[in-house]
Design an enzyme around this catalytic site. Sequence first.
Site, short mmCIF file in Angstrom:
data_model
loop_
_atom_site.label_atom_id
_atom_site.label_comp_id
_atom_site.label_asym_id
_atom_site.label_seq_id
_atom_site.Cartn_x
_atom_site.Cartn_y
_atom_site.Cartn_z
CB CYS A 1 -0.90 -0.06 1.24
SG CYS A 1 -1.62 1.49 1.76
CB CYS B 1 0.57 1.54 4.13
SG CYS B 1 -1.18 1.10 4.09
#
Length: 107
Positions: free
Chosen positions: A30, A33
């Site tokens: 991600c 992230c």
Amino acid sequence: MAIEFNSKNFNKEVLESKIPVIVDFFATWCGPCKMLGPVIEQLSDEYDGKIAIGKVDIDENSDLAQKYEVMSVPTIIFFENGEIKRRENGFMSKEQLDDIIKQTFSV
């Protein structure tokens, strides 16, 4: 340094913690992230001893992701006394997250 929470230590480290806990549910694939990672590390150092801050890899701990209904990453859940106090989704700057911490916990 942010703590690695997982299925084995989650109850003890998060739900039974004497201090507030912030859990970053993330995935290694991600992009947002990855951008949030350094923010989590910095805040972990700044709040050391006052708030426990850590991460849960949703791919390695899908049971926790399911239990806490994490549908998108990053999802940050704020716990106090084993209860969810707040939940945020998506990337946040250090300043934004710091403001939310101060609004959520009396630190």
